[in-house]
Every structure is written in structure tokens, then in C-alpha cells.
Scaffold this motif. Sequence first.
Motif, PDB file in Angstrom:
ATOM      1  N   UNK A 131     -46.106  13.667  34.598  1.00 23.96           N
ATOM      2  CA  UNK A 131     -46.615  13.224  35.858  1.00 23.96           C
ATOM      3  C   UNK A 131     -47.790  12.602  35.995  1.00 23.96           C
ATOM      4  N   UNK A 132     -48.713  12.515  34.665  1.00 23.95           N
ATOM      5  CA  UNK A 132     -49.809  11.643  34.788  1.00 23.95           C
ATOM      6  C   UNK A 132     -49.782  10.391  35.249  1.00 23.95           C
ATOM      7  N   UNK A 133     -50.668   9.866  35.947  1.00 28.04           N
ATOM      8  CA  UNK A 133     -50.835   8.654  36.467  1.00 28.04           C
ATOM      9  C   UNK A 133     -51.277   7.543  35.312  1.00 28.04           C
ATOM     10  N   UNK A 134     -52.121   8.350  34.236  1.00 24.42           N
ATOM     11  CA  UNK A 134     -52.506   7.323  33.341  1.00 24.42           C
ATOM     12  C   UNK A 134     -51.658   6.689  32.398  1.00 24.42           C
ATOM     13  N   UNK A 135     -50.451   7.403  32.415  1.00 20.37           N
ATOM     14  CA  UNK A 135     -49.229   6.804  31.461  1.00 20.37           C
ATOM     15  C   UNK A 135     -48.926   5.470  31.657  1.00 20.37           C
ATOM     16  N   UNK A 136     -48.635   5.299  32.999  1.00 22.94           N
ATOM     17  CA  UNK A 136     -48.206   3.903  33.420  1.00 22.94           C
ATOM     18  C   UNK A 136     -49.338   2.561  32.991  1.00 22.94           C
ATOM     19  N   UNK A 141     -51.412  -1.606  29.244  1.00 23.39           N
ATOM     20  CA  UNK A 141     -52.251  -2.133  28.161  1.00 23.39           C
ATOM     21  C   UNK A 141     -51.921  -2.174  27.168  1.00 23.39           C
ATOM     22  N   UNK A 142     -51.037  -1.455  26.410  1.00 18.05           N
ATOM     23  CA  UNK A 142     -50.366  -1.820  25.125  1.00 18.05           C
ATOM     24  C   UNK A 142     -49.627  -3.021  25.027  1.00 18.05           C
ATOM     25  N   UNK A 143     -48.607  -3.263  26.418  1.00 16.62           N
ATOM     26  CA  UNK A 143     -47.946  -4.330  26.119  1.00 16.62           C
ATOM     27  C   UNK A 143     -48.728  -5.496  26.416  1.00 16.62           C
ATOM     28  N   UNK A 148     -50.067 -10.371  24.693  1.00 18.52           N
ATOM     29  CA  UNK A 148     -51.155 -11.416  25.087  1.00 18.52           C
ATOM     30  C   UNK A 148     -50.635 -12.290  26.115  1.00 18.52           C
ATOM     31  N   UNK A 149     -50.789 -13.744  26.001  1.00 17.87           N
ATOM     32  CA  UNK A 149     -50.047 -14.630  26.546  1.00 17.87           C
ATOM     33  C   UNK A 149     -48.679 -15.151  26.420  1.00 17.87           C
ATOM     34  N   UNK A 150     -48.239 -14.388  25.741  1.00 17.63           N
ATOM     35  CA  UNK A 150     -46.707 -14.409  25.181  1.00 17.63           C
ATOM     36  C   UNK A 150     -45.842 -14.167  26.183  1.00 17.63           C
TER      37      UNK A 150
END
Length: 519
Positions: A131-136, A141-143, A148-150
Motif C-alpha cells: 500500500x506504500x505510496x512510495x512505490x508509484x 523515477x526508474x522509468x 530520459x527524453x526518449x
Amino acid sequence: MASTGQTNPFEDPSSKDAQVQEQGEIARGTSEPQEPVPHTATTLAVGRNASLTLGTESLVVQDEELQQSGRVNCCGVSFAGKNKTTRSIPFYNILWAERSENGDITIQYAHAVSKTVVRPAIISYTLDKPESSEVEAWIESLLDRAYGTSQRRKRIKMLVNPFGGQGGAVKMYHKHIAPIFAAAKCTLDMEKTQHNGHGTEIAQALDIDAFDVVACCSGDGIPHEVWNGLGKRADAARALAKLAVTQLPGGSGNALSLNLNGTVSPSLAALAVVKGLRTPLDLISVTQGDRRILSFLSQAVGIIAEADLGTEHLRWMGSTRFTYGVIKRILRQDVYPADIAIKVEHDNKTAIREVYRTEASKSPPRHNEREIPPADLGLPPLRYGSVQDPLPDSWTLVPHDHLGNFYAGNLAYMSADANFFPASLPSDGCLDLVRMRGNLKRGAAIKALLAVAEHKFFDIEDVDYKKVTAYRIIPRNQKDGYIDIDGERIPFEPFQAEVHQGLGTVLSKSGHLFEAEGV
Ligand SMILES: Nc1ncnc2c1ncn2[C@@H]1O[C@H](COP(=O)(O)OP(=O)(O)OP(=O)(O)O)[C@@H](O)[C@H]1O
């Protein structure tokens, strides 16, 4: 926490690699070296014993699992120990990340199974605190770092030439290309080309709003057809700006992939397309009689053209037929007389080197979206008219009685190991033009040829190298011969060429340079 290691639907389950991946590679602790994690890194604790950290260049995965350290001792007791594994997955290899419906976190990436093959692999964890909101935010951030700008999730119209190269393009597409695109959540619409010219027909009728990319699993013939099909449309300018044309190497000539994806490996090229940056590419109008053709690769008259197109009967030799063809003509000191008029932009190698280095020293563009022209614009008008018009006032026809090679290139590599045009840039508005005399001493001519593979061709004194925006060439005193436009033969008649700066669009790794050693 549980590392679930989902089954990868794109893998051939019979392969050894697939089995390793299905069991979850992370726990195996194999391959890439560990990278130091900076203080600013964002770490997601996926469970009590596992974490995912965004490093500087890669995703760092740490996992602790119980491992059998010894089977049985003399008293019949098994020992178990803890084993912590850490590995880094370069952001470039990250294809997708998401939370699945059951709350698991799933990351798909291109796993290097050898130097020339990547295959999709999956890391999947059941989160301790789903349920952690951190995950989304962490996934986003990973994507962000991965793309990048691709553009993410590109919509790809895929054309596969079943007869490209040795005829293995369809199999190669299914085995090495489609799985990478699918793992990156690209939308795929695949069509096999049915006959010569089919690429042109498809591009002419394509719904350009439904796709971002036309990817050709073929040689250089299908991209040539696609650009010409787009060029025939009433909305040509818009279609050429909107659709990036790319190549997944599936033919005998794969120059487009070499220059933009930096590889002729189908799976690495697929990864390069997934991560590719939209990049404008100069296209060239070639006029001959009342025809206007778009060229993206090269135009050749003389030894190179004849060695490429005039040695079809020697196909059994493979790629050596070209070298054989060139050497035979060099030894005979063949000449191909012509009158040539050139609109020169940079006429000496020092200036050309300067132009190249200035561009190469720039940072990659931060934004790679380009302006899309309105739908009522066709191809740009010809600034210098066609070959049927009188020669422009400022041009002079110069006789070349001893011409050996006239070779104009729009990309650097013409084939693997043949970086003929090392100073070429994707959208400098120029063709790089090489001229060589045919009556050179044989030793000097062979030295120049050998210099191509050693990246020393540009500096050879007998190689005349200019950047030009247009030219006209009129072959003389020859009954018949070869004119090579992007590897295709056109009639042996006068033709004229002019460059349209950044008219086409491709996907490149850098956003502004070819994947080639420059000057
Ligand atoms: N189904 C088909 N049947 C016959 N020819 C086809 C078919 N599909 C495409 N072609 C033609 O095949 C030609 C060569 O295609 P491509 O460049 O993909 O392969 P290649 O192996 O690099 O070719 P080549 O060695 O002839 O340069 C193109 O002119 C294209 O029109």
C-alpha cells in the motif's frame, strides 16, 4: 518478501537462459559488476531482505536469500547460510516497470546473454508494504532514468522483408526483436512485405497518426522504399517529420542500423529502437528525367557503384564480392568520365573537421521533439530545379576525364568496417562527397581502400572530401554503366541531387551524431 521470478512469456521455454530467467536471476547473483551507490540514491525496500536502488547509471538490486551451504555432514545434519547478492542493471537496459494487479512490483529488462544478444528478463517481488505510496513514485523515477527524453511505449509499424539477406528475417523478428518490443510495452503492428515496392505502397497509405515509428526488419532497401512512400503523400512534410524510420538488421546491407543503432545485432538494435531519440535526418532529392527519388544513404558512380551492383553474379562470395570488385577495377585503372557541377559548402578537410568537432562537442539535445508541419505540405520545392532545368547560374560543369569514384554519402558507415564518410552528420544539410581519380598508381589506390577499415581514409591525400549541398553529374563516353542510389540501380543517365536539411526522422542513440568514429 518473496522473489517470485515470473515466467517470461517471450522466452523459448526450452532454452537454458529462459530457465534461468524463469527462476529469477537476481537470486543467482550473476554477471554485471556492482556499482557504488551515491548518497542521493533512492532506495525502495521491497521486503525485509531486498532493496532496489536507483544508482547513477543503473538499478542496483540487493537480495538476501537462504542458501544451502552444505548438504549433509557426518551426523546427517544440513547447514543453511545467508547469501547476499548485489547486481546492477544499466538504466539503458531497463525496458519497463510497473505494479501488477496483485500489488507485486515487476521490472522487465534486457539481459545480456552474450556480447551480441539481449533477451527480456523479469524481476518480480511481492512487496512487504504494497500500500506504500512510495512505490508509484519510485517506479516513475526508474522509468524516467531508463528513458530520459526518449518516448516510452512507442507505437511501431513493423515491416519485415521475408526475403531480406539470407531469408531469415521473419524468424529473427520473432526470436530477437518482438520480445524486446513487447517487454518494453511498445505497440506492434507487423506486416510482411509481399513484393518489390510494397514498402512504398504501405508508407503511402499509412495512418500516420496511429504510429510513431516505421521499423524495417530488412536491408536498406525497405527504409528507402518507406521514405519514398512517405514522400509521395500529399502530407509528405508532416509524415516525414512525424514518423521515425528505423532498421532492425535483416538484410545483406544494414547501414541504417549500423549508423543509428551502432549494431547489426537484431536484439541490440531492438533495444536501441526502444531507447532511441527522435533525430532529424537529411534526405536527398535525386532527379533523373522526370523522376524524383528520395535518397537517405548514398549515391555512387564509378568503381564503388560497379563493384556493388555489377557483381551480382558473384553473390556466392558473400561480402568479399565487393572488395574483389573494387580491387579488380583498381588494378585495371578503370575510369568513368563525367562532367560534374557541385554546390560546395565546405571545401577543405580542416574546415570539415572543425564542423564535425563542433557538433560532436555539443551536449545531446534535451528535447527531441520536433515541429510537425501542417498536413497540406508536400515535399519541399527543389531549390536548384531538376536535372532537366538549365544549370543554376553559379554552378560550373567541370570535366572529370579520369574519374574513378564519385561517392556521396549521407551516413558514415556504408557497411560494417566501411566508414567511408566519417565526417557526416545527421542533419547538417550536407552530403559528404568523395572523389578519387581512376588513374591513380595502383599501390596508392589500394592503400586508400585499405585505409577505410583502419579509419584513416579521410586523411588520405588522394581522397578529395567535400561537404556539398547539391550537384549534377553527367556521365560521358560510356555506353552503359552503373548508378547506385541507396544500393539500388537507376538508369545510366545524368542526374542531379540536392539535400533537404532534416527532412526525415530517425531514432538515434545520441540524438545528434551517428554511431561512428568521427574525424
Ligand atoms: N516479398 C518480397 N518478394 C520479393 N521482393 C521483395 C519482397 N519484399 C521486399 N522485396 C524487395 O527486396 C529488396 C531488397 O530488400 P532488402 O534491402 O530488405 O534486403 P537485402 O537483403 O539487403 O537486399 P539486397 O541484398 O538485394 O540489397 C527490396 O527492393 C524490396 O522491394
